[in-house]
Design a protein around this motif. Structure first.
Motif, PDB file in Angstrom:
ATOM      1  N   ILE A  63       0.814  -1.225   0.000  1.00  0.00           N
ATOM      2  CA  ILE A  63       0.000   0.000   0.000  1.00  0.00           C
ATOM      3  C   ILE A  63       0.849   1.277   0.000  1.00  0.00           C
ATOM      4  CG2 ILE A  63      -1.922  -1.140   1.189  1.00  0.00           C
ATOM      5  CD1 ILE A  63      -0.980   0.232   3.780  1.00  0.00           C
ATOM      6  N   CYS A  64       2.158   1.139  -0.048  1.00  0.00           N
ATOM      7  CA  CYS A  64       3.043   2.300   0.125  1.00  0.00           C
ATOM      8  C   CYS A  64       2.787   3.412  -0.890  1.00  0.00           C
ATOM      9  CB  CYS A  64       4.500   1.860   0.055  1.00  0.00           C
ATOM     10  SG  CYS A  64       5.022   0.864   1.464  1.00  0.00           S
ATOM     11  N   ALA A  65       2.505   3.036  -2.137  1.00  0.00           N
ATOM     12  CA  ALA A  65       2.297   4.047  -3.180  1.00  0.00           C
ATOM     13  C   ALA A  65       1.065   4.894  -2.903  1.00  0.00           C
ATOM     14  CB  ALA A  65       2.185   3.378  -4.544  1.00  0.00           C
ATOM     15  N   ARG A  66       0.123   4.346  -2.120  1.00  0.00           N
ATOM     16  CA  ARG A  66      -1.114   5.079  -1.826  1.00  0.00           C
ATOM     17  C   ARG A  66      -1.055   5.820  -0.492  1.00  0.00           C
ATOM     18  NH1 ARG A  66      -5.166   0.468  -1.943  1.00  0.00           N
ATOM     19  NH2 ARG A  66      -3.289  -0.814  -1.796  1.00  0.00           N
ATOM     20  N   VAL A  67      -0.014   5.574   0.277  1.00  0.00           N
ATOM     21  CA  VAL A  67       0.166   6.322   1.522  1.00  0.00           C
ATOM     22  C   VAL A  67       1.009   7.547   1.205  1.00  0.00           C
ATOM     23  CG1 VAL A  67       1.008   6.257   3.900  1.00  0.00           C
ATOM     24  CG2 VAL A  67       0.035   4.203   2.875  1.00  0.00           C
ATOM     25  N   VAL A  68       0.330   8.610   0.831  1.00  0.00           N
ATOM     26  CA  VAL A  68       1.005   9.840   0.401  1.00  0.00           C
ATOM     27  C   VAL A  68       1.688  10.498   1.601  1.00  0.00           C
ATOM     28  CG1 VAL A  68       0.681  12.103  -0.677  1.00  0.00           C
ATOM     29  CG2 VAL A  68      -0.724  10.142  -1.396  1.00  0.00           C
ATOM     30  N   PRO A  69       2.957  10.895   1.463  1.00  0.00           N
ATOM     31  CA  PRO A  69       3.637  11.588   2.570  1.00  0.00           C
ATOM     32  C   PRO A  69       2.867  12.834   2.989  1.00  0.00           C
ATOM     33  CG  PRO A  69       5.213  10.970   0.870  1.00  0.00           C
ATOM     34  CD  PRO A  69       3.848  10.706   0.299  1.00  0.00           C
ATOM     35  N   LEU A  70       2.695  13.009   4.286  1.00  0.00           N
ATOM     36  CA  LEU A  70       1.932  14.138   4.808  1.00  0.00           C
ATOM     37  C   LEU A  70       2.861  15.279   5.206  1.00  0.00           C
ATOM     38  CD1 LEU A  70      -0.662  12.206   7.010  1.00  0.00           C
ATOM     39  CD2 LEU A  70      -0.957  13.091   4.691  1.00  0.00           C
ATOM     40  N   LYS A  71       2.364  16.482   5.048  1.00  0.00           N
ATOM     41  CA  LYS A  71       3.136  17.668   5.416  1.00  0.00           C
ATOM     42  C   LYS A  71       2.615  18.179   6.760  1.00  0.00           C
ATOM     43  CE  LYS A  71       4.202  19.048   0.668  1.00  0.00           C
ATOM     44  NZ  LYS A  71       5.596  18.580   0.787  1.00  0.00           N
ATOM     45  N   PHE A  72       3.312  17.820   7.810  1.00  0.00           N
ATOM     46  CA  PHE A  72       2.927  18.244   9.150  1.00  0.00           C
ATOM     47  C   PHE A  72       3.396  19.673   9.386  1.00  0.00           C
ATOM     48  CE2 PHE A  72       3.236  13.656   9.232  1.00  0.00           C
ATOM     49  CZ  PHE A  72       2.085  13.286   9.903  1.00  0.00           C
ATOM     50  N   ALA A  73       2.507  20.513   9.895  1.00  0.00           N
ATOM     51  CA  ALA A  73       2.826  21.929  10.076  1.00  0.00           C
ATOM     52  C   ALA A  73       3.599  22.188  11.362  1.00  0.00           C
ATOM     53  CB  ALA A  73       1.544  22.753  10.077  1.00  0.00           C
ATOM     54  N   LEU A  74       3.507  21.271  12.318  1.00  0.00           N
ATOM     55  CA  LEU A  74       4.037  21.534  13.652  1.00  0.00           C
ATOM     56  C   LEU A  74       5.294  20.707  13.945  1.00  0.00           C
ATOM     57  CD1 LEU A  74       0.621  21.568  15.502  1.00  0.00           C
ATOM     58  CD2 LEU A  74       1.917  23.514  14.642  1.00  0.00           C
ATOM     59  N   PRO A  75       6.168  21.246  14.801  1.00  0.00           N
ATOM     60  CA  PRO A  75       7.415  20.546  15.141  1.00  0.00           C
ATOM     61  C   PRO A  75       7.185  19.414  16.137  1.00  0.00           C
ATOM     62  CG  PRO A  75       7.296  22.587  16.368  1.00  0.00           C
ATOM     63  CD  PRO A  75       6.098  22.578  15.452  1.00  0.00           C
ATOM     64  N   VAL A  76       6.642  18.317  15.643  1.00  0.00           N
ATOM     65  CA  VAL A  76       6.320  17.165  16.480  1.00  0.00           C
ATOM     66  C   VAL A  76       6.968  15.922  15.877  1.00  0.00           C
ATOM     67  CG1 VAL A  76       4.486  15.721  17.422  1.00  0.00           C
ATOM     68  CG2 VAL A  76       4.121  18.189  17.166  1.00  0.00           C
ATOM     69  N   GLN A  77       7.571  15.119  16.726  1.00  0.00           N
ATOM     70  CA  GLN A  77       8.166  13.864  16.269  1.00  0.00           C
ATOM     71  C   GLN A  77       7.568  12.711  17.069  1.00  0.00           C
ATOM     72  OE1 GLN A  77      12.489  13.265  16.729  1.00  0.00           O
ATOM     73  NE2 GLN A  77      12.462  12.406  14.668  1.00  0.00           N
ATOM     74  N   ILE A  78       7.124  11.683  16.348  1.00  0.00           N
ATOM     75  CA  ILE A  78       6.511  10.511  16.976  1.00  0.00           C
ATOM     76  C   ILE A  78       7.566   9.419  17.121  1.00  0.00           C
ATOM     77  CG2 ILE A  78       4.660   8.826  16.874  1.00  0.00           C
ATOM     78  CD1 ILE A  78       3.736  11.735  17.153  1.00  0.00           C
ATOM     79  N   LEU A  79       7.709   8.916  18.332  1.00  0.00           N
ATOM     80  CA  LEU A  79       8.630   7.822  18.635  1.00  0.00           C
ATOM     81  C   LEU A  79       7.780   6.591  18.935  1.00  0.00           C
ATOM     82  CD1 LEU A  79      10.989   9.780  21.082  1.00  0.00           C
ATOM     83  CD2 LEU A  79      11.163   9.615  18.575  1.00  0.00           C
ATOM     84  N   VAL A  80       7.864   5.581  18.089  1.00  0.00           N
ATOM     85  CA  VAL A  80       7.045   4.379  18.232  1.00  0.00           C
ATOM     86  C   VAL A  80       7.855   3.297  18.950  1.00  0.00           C
ATOM     87  CG1 VAL A  80       5.750   2.581  17.040  1.00  0.00           C
ATOM     88  CG2 VAL A  80       5.786   4.914  16.115  1.00  0.00           C
ATOM     89  N   TYR A  81       7.374   2.908  20.115  1.00  0.00           N
ATOM     90  CA  TYR A  81       8.007   1.843  20.903  1.00  0.00           C
ATOM     91  C   TYR A  81       7.128   0.607  20.730  1.00  0.00           C
ATOM     92  CZ  TYR A  81      10.364  -0.250  24.981  1.00  0.00           C
ATOM     93  OH  TYR A  81      11.090  -1.053  25.829  1.00  0.00           O
ATOM     94  N   GLN A  82       7.578  -0.323  19.903  1.00  0.00           N
ATOM     95  CA  GLN A  82       6.738  -1.423  19.451  1.00  0.00           C
ATOM     96  C   GLN A  82       7.176  -2.761  20.048  1.00  0.00           C
ATOM     97  OE1 GLN A  82       6.923  -2.841  15.178  1.00  0.00           O
ATOM     98  NE2 GLN A  82       4.879  -1.898  15.170  1.00  0.00           N
ATOM     99  N   HIS A  83       6.202  -3.539  20.476  1.00  0.00           N
ATOM    100  CA  HIS A  83       6.501  -4.870  20.987  1.00  0.00           C
ATOM    101  C   HIS A  83       7.020  -5.747  19.849  1.00  0.00           C
ATOM    102  CE1 HIS A  83       5.869  -8.813  22.944  1.00  0.00           C
ATOM    103  NE2 HIS A  83       6.073  -8.114  24.052  1.00  0.00           N
TER     104      HIS A  83
END
Length: 260
Positions: A63-83
């Motif tokens: 599905i990668c081709a359909r997940v269009v990169p998003l332009k986030f307006a705010l200085p936020v970084q998500i850190l994913v801690y995954q099992h």
């Protein structure tokens, strides 16, 4: 394409004595880490060459081709801690954050619980700016998002600004509820991973989850939904960006159904 059978990667059960010495406990923790490392390595080997390395679906339903990169307006970084048992699972939703933010100023980062190198990287990340870092998790000591942000205004810098802007780092736990609670306890008990000084923030979702995995409680939502809710209602991100994030979860659900 015909659905592919998942290899049996179940971890062997570890018998534990009711009464353990501190040295035995340490040995068992080391053994648990070794099991997790081996599990991840076997999982990566089993999927190599047959699945997309980003969306974790078989190449025929990538599905990668359909997940269009998003332009986030705010200085936020998500850190994913995954099992580690959710790592590389096509049904997982948090991997969508990594794909959607791949062209962001602050791309989302993935850290696999139980993989020592990732734990060390997460510790380094959490030490960068503790004042502007928090765990998004409904623990007993969590404060509401409203309370947390009351004295922490989010600043949107001009694209041409030369002033370094504070980056809000949001740590999210991606796992089943049982695993997530254990991971939260691990973070709290580990000073290098924030320990008791890492703030916990809780959300109050008012809509039902669209996630394919059945939630254990009606008001529980998936990782992407929690991030979207936080960004839109408490940080002020463009609602269209947040709605698109949710649509990616639904897209992932459809890709899973194609493999049934």
């Amino acid at each position: 394409p015909a659905p592919q059978r998942e290899p049996n990667l179940a971890l062997p059960l570890l018998s534990r004595s009711c009464c353990m010495s501190s040295s035995t406990s340490t040995d068992n923790r080391a053994y648990d880490r070794s099991r997790s490392e081996n599990y991840v390595a076997r999982k990566e080997k089993a999927r190599f060459g047959s699945r997309c390395g980003a969306c974790w679906h078989p190449f025929g339903v990538c599905i990668c081709a359909r997940v269009v990169p998003l332009k986030f307006a705010l200085p936020v970084q998500i850190l994913v801690y995954q099992h580690h048992t959710d790592y590389l699972n096509a049904g997982d939703d948090a991997k969508l954050l990594l794909i959607a933010a791949r062209e962001s100023r602050y791309p989302a980062k993935l850290f696999v619980h139980g993989r020592q190198a990732d734990e060390a990287d997460l510790a380094a990340e959490l030490s960068i700016d503790p004042v502007n870092t928090f765990l998004l998790f409904p623990s007993e000591r969590a404060v509401s998002a409203e309370e947390f942000f009351e004295h922490r205004p989010i600043v949107v810098a001009s694209p041409h600004s030369t002033i370094s802007e504070p980056v809000l780092r949001v740590l999210v736990i991606d796992a089943t509820w049982r695993h997530a609670k254990a991971m939260q306890r691990h973070l709290t008990r580990t000073p290098k991973l924030g320990g008791t000084s890492l703030p916990h923030v809780i959300l109050s979702p008012k809509t039902l989850s669209v996630y394919a995995r059945k939630q254990s409680q009606p008001d529980r939502i998936c990782t992407v939904e929690a991030v979207a809710l936080l960004l839109e209602e408490h940080i002020g991100e463009d609602p269209r960006v947040c709605e698109t994030l949710i649509s990616y979860v639904q897209m992932n659900n459809r890709a899973l159904k194609r493999q049934e």
